[in-house]
Write an enzyme that holds these catalytic residues in place. Structure first.
Site, short mmCIF file in Angstrom:
data_model
loop_
_atom_site.label_atom_id
_atom_site.label_comp_id
_atom_site.label_asym_id
_atom_site.label_seq_id
_atom_site.Cartn_x
_atom_site.Cartn_y
_atom_site.Cartn_z
N VAL A 108 0.86 -1.18 0.00
CA VAL A 108 0.00 0.00 0.00
C VAL A 108 0.89 1.23 0.00
O VAL A 108 1.84 1.32 0.78
CB VAL A 108 -0.92 0.03 1.23
CG1 VAL A 108 -1.82 1.26 1.19
CG2 VAL A 108 -1.76 -1.24 1.30
N CYS A 109 0.59 2.17 -0.89
CA CYS A 109 1.29 3.44 -0.95
C CYS A 109 2.80 3.19 -1.11
O CYS A 109 3.21 2.41 -1.96
CB CYS A 109 0.97 4.26 0.30
SG CYS A 109 1.29 6.02 0.14
N VAL A 110 3.63 3.81 -0.28
CA VAL A 110 5.08 3.68 -0.46
C VAL A 110 5.62 2.35 0.05
O VAL A 110 6.83 2.12 0.03
CB VAL A 110 5.83 4.85 0.21
CG1 VAL A 110 5.45 6.16 -0.44
CG2 VAL A 110 5.57 4.89 1.70
#
Length: 332
Positions: free
Chosen positions: A118-120
């Site tokens: 998720v995300c970074v």
């Protein structure tokens, strides 16, 4: 640690982790258990290096359910790897990648049926070698960094999430909800995922296509020449703006112009111009009653057909559908 009741979902937690990355997926999976009578539900476990509370990036403490060692001996259905960032004095965002955590992620991935970030968190997967030769996404603010650090990964900064085989990567923090819905759809079918989406007051698939907002316009160049060209393009978006025109404005060859755009913005001049045109068209669709013919003319697409093709290619939707979903009502 509780005994498994179905699909084991392990969420990696660590100091500074983004809170919503951790708490979003469990909410979605909990609703899936409520919305289906099937026995094969989800068991969500927060796993950390130790059993001590973890302080998230939001300052909220979360208590792990198990340690990495404890879950490492079990068959994991879905491994979810959130991310964490730090912001420097210039407000630039940097993903946090801890070598010890990368090693743990690699170990857990070996016993996982499906791996997600998720995300970074994609930076952790990439550092663990789990994205080599795969297409992946991450938050738009660190996409160029991911591509630079891991040239063996095909980074696509536009989608909300990307699936490449058994590896899924998500974009911005709230995209953890979209990604979790997609996982449920794969496991339990679209009907169950739709019921969960309704409970969340969400679209099952975001109608704006799976695109992160304003990605090309948020990218920051490091040279004054490219910054000048970006402003030149935006000022003249209704014109032809061929590569030859842009190169002439910059007083460079077309080949050199292409190299500049790829190194600074991660795309060709043609792709950048199209992205700016789509962004401008989105604004017109959201805030005006202009016809598609008028918008195509204003944004340099020329024809409605060209406008529609660009929207399908970049946003996986049509201008008409986009306007229906995102039109801002005018006040009387």
């Amino acid at each position: 640690m509780p005994q498994s009741i179905g699909r084991l979902v392990v969420i990696v937690v660590f100091e500074g982790v983004d809170l919503l990355d951790v708490t979003g997926p469990p909410e979605v999976f909990a609703l899936a258990r409520r919305e289906t009578p099937e026995a094969a539900g989800y068991e969500v476990v927060l796993a950390a290096e130790s059993s001590e509370p973890v302080v998230t990036g939001a300052g909220v403490r979360v208590l792990p359910d198990a340690t990495f060692e404890q879950v490492g001996g079990r068959r994991i259905d879905t491994l979810i790897v959130p991310g964490a960032v730090e912001v420097d004095r210039e407000r630039r965002v940097h993903p946090l990648v801890d070598a010890g955590l990368v090693r743990r992620v690699r170990q857990l991935a070996a016993s996982s049926r499906r791996i997600t970030s998720v995300c970074v968190g994609a930076h952790l997967l990439a550092a663990a070698g789990l994205l080599d030769g795969r297409r992946a996404t991450t938050h738009w603010s660190t996409a160029q960094r991911l591509a630079a650090d891991h040239p063996e990964v095909e980074v696509d900064a536009d989608p909300i999430f990307v699936r490449d085989g058994d590896v899924w990567t998500g974009a911005g923090i709230s995209a953890c909800l979209d990604l979790s819905l997609a996982l449920i759809a794969e496991d339990l079918g679209e009907a169950v995922a739709l019921r969960v989406a309704r409970q969340l007051v969400m679209y099952l698939k975001r109608p704006g296509g799976q695109s992160q907002f304003s990605v090309p316009l948020e990218q920051v160049s490091t040279t004054r020449r490219i910054e000048d060209l970006r402003h030149h393009i935006m000022r003249n978006i209704g014109g032809p703006l061929t590569i030859a025109d842009i190169a002439a404005h910059a007083h460079v060859s077309e080949r050199h112009l292409t190299r500049l755009f790829k190194s600074e913005l991660g795309m060709t001049p043609h792709a950048y111009v199209e992205s700016v045109r789509v962004e401008r068209a989105r604004g017109e669709l959201e805030s005006t009653d202009a016809t598609l013919d008028r918008i195509a003319s204003l944004t340099g697409f020329g024809t409605t057909d060209t406008l529609v093709r660009a929207f399908r290619r970049r946003l996986n939707t049509t201008p008409t559908e986009y306007r229906r979903r995102f039109r801002t009502p005018r006040t009387a």
